[in-house]
Write an enzyme that holds these catalytic residues in place. Structure first.
Site, PDB file in Angstrom:
ATOM      1  N   LYS A 106     -20.420 -20.598 -60.941  1.00 25.30           N
ATOM      2  CA  LYS A 106     -19.790 -21.648 -60.149  1.00 25.30           C
ATOM      3  C   LYS A 106     -20.872 -22.432 -59.427  1.00 25.30           C
ATOM      4  O   LYS A 106     -21.646 -21.878 -58.657  1.00 25.30           O
ATOM      5  CB  LYS A 106     -18.812 -21.070 -59.109  1.00 25.30           C
ATOM      6  CG  LYS A 106     -17.982 -22.199 -58.478  1.00 25.30           C
ATOM      7  CD  LYS A 106     -17.388 -21.870 -57.146  1.00 25.30           C
ATOM      8  CE  LYS A 106     -18.315 -22.066 -55.982  1.00 25.30           C
ATOM      9  NZ  LYS A 106     -18.694 -23.477 -55.710  1.00 25.30           N
ATOM     10  N   VAL A 135     -23.607 -15.955 -44.031  1.00 27.94           N
ATOM     11  CA  VAL A 135     -22.177 -15.844 -43.692  1.00 27.94           C
ATOM     12  C   VAL A 135     -21.351 -15.611 -44.961  1.00 27.94           C
ATOM     13  O   VAL A 135     -20.515 -14.696 -45.021  1.00 27.94           O
ATOM     14  CB  VAL A 135     -21.691 -17.158 -43.016  1.00 27.94           C
ATOM     15  CG1 VAL A 135     -20.211 -17.123 -42.732  1.00 27.94           C
ATOM     16  CG2 VAL A 135     -22.473 -17.408 -41.742  1.00 27.94           C
ATOM     17  N   VAL A 136     -21.589 -16.425 -45.980  1.00 31.22           N
ATOM     18  CA  VAL A 136     -20.812 -16.268 -47.220  1.00 31.22           C
ATOM     19  C   VAL A 136     -21.250 -15.006 -47.967  1.00 31.22           C
ATOM     20  O   VAL A 136     -20.415 -14.322 -48.571  1.00 31.22           O
ATOM     21  CB  VAL A 136     -20.907 -17.536 -48.106  1.00 31.22           C
ATOM     22  CG1 VAL A 136     -20.232 -17.320 -49.449  1.00 31.22           C
ATOM     23  CG2 VAL A 136     -20.262 -18.718 -47.397  1.00 31.22           C
ATOM     24  N   GLY A 137     -22.531 -14.663 -47.869  1.00 31.18           N
ATOM     25  CA  GLY A 137     -23.013 -13.416 -48.486  1.00 31.18           C
ATOM     26  C   GLY A 137     -22.203 -12.213 -48.020  1.00 31.18           C
ATOM     27  O   GLY A 137     -21.834 -11.336 -48.815  1.00 31.18           O
ATOM     28  N   GLU A 176     -29.087 -13.595 -52.460  1.00 24.37           N
ATOM     29  CA  GLU A 176     -30.305 -14.297 -52.029  1.00 24.37           C
ATOM     30  C   GLU A 176     -29.854 -15.256 -50.940  1.00 24.37           C
ATOM     31  O   GLU A 176     -29.219 -16.270 -51.227  1.00 24.37           O
ATOM     32  CB  GLU A 176     -30.928 -15.019 -53.232  1.00 24.37           C
ATOM     33  CG  GLU A 176     -32.404 -15.273 -53.047  1.00 24.37           C
ATOM     34  CD  GLU A 176     -32.675 -16.656 -52.524  1.00 24.37           C
ATOM     35  OE1 GLU A 176     -32.715 -16.798 -51.272  1.00 24.37           O
ATOM     36  OE2 GLU A 176     -32.833 -17.580 -53.316  1.00 24.37           O
ATOM     37  N   CYS A 223     -34.337 -22.058 -48.747  1.00 27.48           N
ATOM     38  CA  CYS A 223     -34.063 -20.780 -48.092  1.00 27.48           C
ATOM     39  C   CYS A 223     -35.344 -20.196 -47.522  1.00 27.48           C
ATOM     40  O   CYS A 223     -35.325 -19.502 -46.525  1.00 27.48           O
ATOM     41  CB  CYS A 223     -33.402 -19.820 -49.067  1.00 27.48           C
ATOM     42  SG  CYS A 223     -34.232 -19.754 -50.646  1.00 27.48           S
ATOM     43  N   GLU A 251     -31.160 -20.623 -38.772  1.00 24.23           N
ATOM     44  CA  GLU A 251     -31.601 -21.418 -39.918  1.00 24.23           C
ATOM     45  C   GLU A 251     -31.043 -22.836 -39.788  1.00 24.23           C
ATOM     46  O   GLU A 251     -29.836 -23.019 -39.719  1.00 24.23           O
ATOM     47  CB  GLU A 251     -31.092 -20.771 -41.211  1.00 24.23           C
ATOM     48  CG  GLU A 251     -31.589 -21.469 -42.447  1.00 24.23           C
ATOM     49  CD  GLU A 251     -31.181 -20.750 -43.729  1.00 24.23           C
ATOM     50  OE1 GLU A 251     -30.015 -20.327 -43.837  1.00 24.23           O
ATOM     51  OE2 GLU A 251     -32.030 -20.625 -44.624  1.00 24.23           O
TER      52      GLU A 251
HETATM   53  P1  NAP Z   1     -22.569 -21.722 -48.736  1.00 25.58           P
HETATM   54  O1  NAP Z   1     -21.202 -22.008 -48.259  1.00 25.58           O
HETATM   55  O2  NAP Z   1     -23.131 -20.364 -48.563  1.00 25.58           O
HETATM   56  O3  NAP Z   1     -22.642 -22.167 -50.285  1.00 25.58           O
HETATM   57  C1  NAP Z   1     -23.251 -21.483 -51.325  1.00 25.58           C
HETATM   58  C2  NAP Z   1     -22.293 -21.260 -52.487  1.00 25.58           C
HETATM   59  O4  NAP Z   1     -21.269 -20.337 -52.090  1.00 25.58           O
HETATM   60  C3  NAP Z   1     -21.556 -22.513 -52.913  1.00 25.58           C
HETATM   61  O5  NAP Z   1     -21.367 -22.495 -54.310  1.00 25.58           O
HETATM   62  C4  NAP Z   1     -20.233 -22.361 -52.183  1.00 25.58           C
HETATM   63  O6  NAP Z   1     -19.210 -23.103 -52.749  1.00 25.58           O
HETATM   64  C5  NAP Z   1     -19.994 -20.886 -52.339  1.00 25.58           C
HETATM   65  N1  NAP Z   1     -19.014 -20.321 -51.399  1.00 25.58           N
HETATM   66  C6  NAP Z   1     -18.635 -20.785 -50.188  1.00 25.58           C
HETATM   67  N2  NAP Z   1     -17.691 -19.988 -49.645  1.00 25.58           N
HETATM   68  C7  NAP Z   1     -17.452 -19.000 -50.535  1.00 25.58           C
HETATM   69  C8  NAP Z   1     -16.590 -17.872 -50.568  1.00 25.58           C
HETATM   70  N3  NAP Z   1     -15.773 -17.597 -49.548  1.00 25.58           N
HETATM   71  N4  NAP Z   1     -16.616 -17.069 -51.652  1.00 25.58           N
HETATM   72  C9  NAP Z   1     -17.436 -17.314 -52.676  1.00 25.58           C
HETATM   73  N5  NAP Z   1     -18.265 -18.378 -52.715  1.00 25.58           N
HETATM   74  C10 NAP Z   1     -18.299 -19.209 -51.664  1.00 25.58           C
HETATM   75  O7  NAP Z   1     -23.576 -22.734 -48.080  1.00 25.58           O
HETATM   76  P2  NAP Z   1     -23.220 -24.195 -47.484  1.00 25.58           P
HETATM   77  O8  NAP Z   1     -21.960 -24.173 -46.698  1.00 25.58           O
HETATM   78  O9  NAP Z   1     -23.298 -25.142 -48.602  1.00 25.58           O
HETATM   79  O10 NAP Z   1     -24.463 -24.381 -46.494  1.00 25.58           O
HETATM   80  C11 NAP Z   1     -24.416 -23.757 -45.216  1.00 25.58           C
HETATM   81  C12 NAP Z   1     -25.722 -23.118 -44.861  1.00 25.58           C
HETATM   82  O11 NAP Z   1     -26.042 -22.120 -45.826  1.00 25.58           O
HETATM   83  C13 NAP Z   1     -26.929 -24.039 -44.896  1.00 25.58           C
HETATM   84  O12 NAP Z   1     -27.052 -24.783 -43.734  1.00 25.58           O
HETATM   85  C14 NAP Z   1     -28.030 -23.071 -45.087  1.00 25.58           C
HETATM   86  O13 NAP Z   1     -28.374 -22.503 -43.841  1.00 25.58           O
HETATM   87  C15 NAP Z   1     -27.433 -21.991 -45.980  1.00 25.58           C
HETATM   88  N6  NAP Z   1     -27.783 -22.172 -47.420  1.00 25.58           N
HETATM   89  C16 NAP Z   1     -28.707 -21.351 -47.960  1.00 25.58           C
HETATM   90  C17 NAP Z   1     -29.085 -21.531 -49.272  1.00 25.58           C
HETATM   91  C18 NAP Z   1     -30.124 -20.661 -49.915  1.00 25.58           C
HETATM   92  O14 NAP Z   1     -30.800 -21.122 -50.844  1.00 25.58           O
HETATM   93  N7  NAP Z   1     -30.245 -19.404 -49.529  1.00 25.58           N
HETATM   94  C19 NAP Z   1     -28.521 -22.548 -50.033  1.00 25.58           C
HETATM   95  C20 NAP Z   1     -27.541 -23.360 -49.470  1.00 25.58           C
HETATM   96  C21 NAP Z   1     -27.204 -23.161 -48.158  1.00 25.58           C
HETATM   97  P3  NAP Z   1     -18.924 -24.624 -52.299  1.00 25.58           P
HETATM   98  O15 NAP Z   1     -20.188 -25.200 -51.786  1.00 25.58           O
HETATM   99  O16 NAP Z   1     -18.515 -25.214 -53.564  1.00 25.58           O
HETATM  100  O17 NAP Z   1     -17.856 -24.558 -51.278  1.00 25.58           O
END
Ligand code: NAP
Ligand code: MG
Length: 497
Positions: free
Chosen positions: A188, A244-246, A264, A298, A395
């Site tokens: 996804k 948070v999502v992890g 990750e 990240c 972060e």
């Molecule tokens: P995120 O919500 O963690 O998004 C990462 C992936 O997880 C996306 O494909 C997202 O889908 C999916 N996701 C979201 N909620 C989920 C759930 N309940 N179950 C399964 N999958 C889910 O990150 P974000 O909201 O885009 O960004 C927020 C913060 O996350 C950033 O400010 C940054 O601090 C951090 N982040 C870290 C990384 C990294 O490389 N480690 C990358 C991005 C963001 P959708 O986006 O399609 O909703």
């Protein structure tokens, strides 16, 4: 299935697929829902793509399961798996300009950086192609009347959820080791950046992959991502994104079929500059460490610690360097920093900047929006910070760093480790003993010395503490996608008991 003709300044007209990629075909979502994809450079709608619901996740998982139990598992040799991955790498190379242009259009990253990402995809896919026929087991001798062998088997159907900061690169990092080891995948992509992966899907069939081995769906995390991580017929989930999502992914795995999980996650990585460092080099790497990919990494070096003897000189020169970074249209060849990916991320980052100002930190440079259209933010440096400030602890995921002063090696090791994260770190020094002692003492999955962001597909990458577990890249990533089976054969005709 539907595609739309789009145009980028770099590639001209091209056909953008908009369907879900299941069984090597682009298909419509069962419910026919779509969502809009926004251009972060000018905030216009680029196009709409199909949105996966739970029903589409079921179809994609069923396709992956069928492939895994059929042709892929029973008829495809390891050599052939490797060949498909190498073919895909070659096709990425041939289509570099288009793939990079779509990445810049959708994500906003500078075109030269996007080409770098595609180059890294090529390296990664080719590297894992090379691993496919080198997955080996073992024979273990326990007694003269037993023959024991240990097989390394694929796990099965893997759900892979990727973020928007490196849409294509994360796609390649996930596919490479999973497919090399004989798994089938459902990926996804992030809602903000579905386009480049869909273009890459047009290359999967050409590379020779049988239907169902690689399935790619666009959709929302709360719906499609949640369905994938709690699916009873998914054997493993690999996730890159926020901490948070992890946590939610781990809960979903625990609450469903206890599927394996690798994560990750985020970071708040220290970038440490000793007084004996080559200051010109250190400033270049510190600048690249935080502002590369608009700070949306990240492993971004977002906490800079500078030893007191050179602190004033460092701040002055770093300010000048950061102010010179070319921020603007991602399609200009000399642009270093494009827009942030979305309104939401832009608002989050500006919120942190306000928070830092209110907390009493000094803005050395930047701190403002650029222009009125597009999500552009000035490269920003805060000084006069204290360890308890939010901008030092959390972060930010944008072009914002903090700079603090330290006195001794012992002190900076403690400061460097003063975070719940542990993804990366760097140390700049000309003293070999300092470099090794500090690198060995920092709690991080990767430590760079006199460098930053020097990732390579041959080197494992991943976190400790709340930055996650499991390693991507290198030989280590193969372990995420293999399970161990012991076969023990009794020899001879001695009766049991
Ligand atoms: P995120 O919500 O963690 O998004 C990462 C992936 O997880 C996306 O494909 C997202 O889908 C999916 N996701 C979201 N909620 C989920 C759930 N309940 N179950 C399964 N999958 C889910 O990150 P974000 O909201 O885009 O960004 C927020 C913060 O996350 C950033 O400010 C940054 O601090 C951090 N982040 C870290 C990384 C990294 O490389 N480690 C990358 C991005 C963001 P959708 O986006 O399609 O909703
Ligand atoms: Mg999200």
């Amino acid at each position: 299935m539907a595609s739309i003709t789009l145009k980028t300044p770099h590639s001209g007209d091209y056909e953008q697929p908009t369907g879900l990629f299941i069984n090597n075909e682009f298909v419509k979502a069962v419910d026919g829902k779509t969502f809009e994809v926004i251009n972060p450079t000018d905030e216009t709608v680029i196009c709409s793509v199909q949105e996966a619901s739970e029903k589409d996740v079921d179809l994609a998982v069923a396709a992956a399961r069928k492939a895994f139990q059929g042709e892929w598992r029973l008829k495809t040799t390891p050599e052939q798996r490797g060949k498909y991955l190498v073919n895909l790498a070659d096709l990425f190379e041939e289509n570099m300009d288009l793939l990079a242009a779509v990445e810049s259009l959708d994500n906003g990253k500078a075109i030269t950086m996007a080409k770098g990402d595609v180059g890294a995809c090529v390296g990664c896919l080719r590297y894992y192609g090379g691993w496919a026929d080198k997955i080996e087991g073992k024979v273990v001798d326990t007694s003269p009347d037993a023959f024991n062998y240990i097989r390394k088997e694929p796990i099965g159907v893997c759900g892979q959820i990727i973020p928007w900061n490196f849409p294509l690169l994360m796609w390649a990092w996930k596919i490479g080791p999973a497919v090399a080891t004989g798994n089938c995948v459902v990926i996804k992509t992030a809602e903000q950046t579905p386009l480049s992966a869909l273009v890459a899907c047009t290359l999967i069939k050409k590379a020779g992959f049988p239907p169902g081995v690689i399935n790619v769906i666009s959709g929302f995390g709360k719906i499609a991502g949640a369905a994938l991580s709690s699916h009873m017929d998914v054997d493993k989930v690999a996730f890159t994104g926020s901490t948070v999502v992890g946590r939610q992914i781990m809960k979903a795995a625990a609450g469903s079929n206890l599927k394996r999980v690798t994560l990750e996650l985020g970071g708040k990585s220290p970038n440490i500059v000793f007084a004996d460092a080559d200051i010109d080099n250190a400033i270049s790497w510190v600048n690249f460490g935080i502002y590369y990919n608009h700070g949306q990494c990240c492993c971004a070096g977002s906490r800079v610690y500078v030893q007191e003897g050179i602190y004033d000189k460092f701040i002055q020169r770093f300010k000048e360097r950061a102010a010179k970074n070319a921020v603007g249209d991602p399609f200009h060849e000399d642009t270093f920093q494009g827009p942030q990916v979305s309104q939401l991320q832009f608002d989050r980052i500006m919120g942190y900047i306000e928070e830092g100002k209110k907390a009493g930190a000094t803005v050395e440079v930047g701190g403002n929006r650029i222009g009125t259209k597009g999500f552009f933010i000035e490269p920003t440096i805060f000084s006069n910070v204290t360890e308890d400030m939010k901008i030092v602890q959390e972060e930010i995921f944008g072009p914002v760093c903090t700079v603090s002063k330290f006195k001794t090696k012992e002190e900076v090791i403690e400061l460097g480790n003063n975070t719940t994260y542990g993804l990366a770190a760097a140390v700049h020094t000309t003293n070999l003993n300092t470099a090794i002692e500090v690198a060995n003492s920092l709690k991080a999955g990767t430590v760079w010395v006199n460098s930053y962001n020097s990732l390579h597909w041959q080197l494992p990458f991943g976190g400790v503490k709340e930055s996650g577990h499991g390693r991507e890249l290198g030989e280590a990533a193969l372990d995420n996608y293999l399970q161990t089976k012991t076969v023990s054969i009794r020899l001879g005709d001695a009766l049991f008991g």
